[in-house]
Design a protein around this motif. Structure first.
Motif, PDB file in Angstrom:
ATOM      1  N   GLU A 166      57.104  42.439  37.794  1.00  0.00           N
ATOM      2  CA  GLU A 166      57.928  43.368  37.462  1.00  0.00           C
ATOM      3  C   GLU A 166      57.768  44.297  36.350  1.00  0.00           C
ATOM      4  N   GLN A 167      56.833  43.764  35.300  1.00  0.00           N
ATOM      5  CA  GLN A 167      56.342  44.661  34.230  1.00  0.00           C
ATOM      6  C   GLN A 167      55.360  45.663  34.848  1.00  0.00           C
ATOM      7  N   THR A 181      56.709  48.588  36.717  1.00  0.00           N
ATOM      8  CA  THR A 181      57.537  49.733  35.993  1.00  0.00           C
ATOM      9  C   THR A 181      57.011  51.176  36.171  1.00  0.00           C
ATOM     10  N   LEU A 214      58.023  52.888  39.387  1.00  0.00           N
ATOM     11  CA  LEU A 214      59.369  52.825  39.752  1.00  0.00           C
ATOM     12  C   LEU A 214      59.821  54.274  40.163  1.00  0.00           C
ATOM     13  N   THR A 215      59.160  55.354  39.564  1.00  0.00           N
ATOM     14  CA  THR A 215      59.637  56.833  39.962  1.00  0.00           C
ATOM     15  C   THR A 215      59.023  57.609  40.830  1.00  0.00           C
ATOM     16  N   SER A 258      60.110  48.882  46.248  1.00  0.00           N
ATOM     17  CA  SER A 258      61.255  48.205  46.031  1.00  0.00           C
ATOM     18  C   SER A 258      61.448  47.037  46.916  1.00  0.00           C
TER      19      SER A 258
END
Length: 95
Positions: free
Chosen positions: A74-75, A78, A81-82, A38
């Motif tokens: 950003e792609q 993905t 992200l978790t 992040s």
């Protein structure tokens, strides 16, 4: 305007060479340092937006390459992200 590239390593170890139309990237990342995902995304958004804005101030239009690089970052982020422990490492700068 001095452009540069910077090499990053994603959490899975895959390396990617990224582009910036400005050396501002060096104000937001350090070679050899890892960043929580992040934080890396926030720094990328800020640095690449500033870089694009510098191009706009000089040439009258934003830098599509910087904005495209941000979109690719950003792609690519993905899938991670978790993963709360995901980090991205700034490997090196290429001037």
């Amino acid at each position: 305007m001095p452009e540069m590239r910077f090499v990053i390593a994603w959490p899975d170890g895959r390396k990617e060479t990224c582009y910036s139309p400005s050396l501002v990237i060096k104000d937001y990342f350090a070679e050899g340092r890892s960043y929580p995902l992040s934080d890396f995304l926030d720094r990328s958004r800020t640095a690449l937006t500033i870089a694009s804005d510098r191009v706009k101030a000089k040439y009258g239009y934003p830098c599509s390459l910087a904005l495209g690089q941000l979109s690719r970052i950003e792609q690519a982020a993905t899938p991670y992200l978790t993963d709360a422990g995901a980090e991205v490492r700034c490997e090196s700068f290429i001037l």
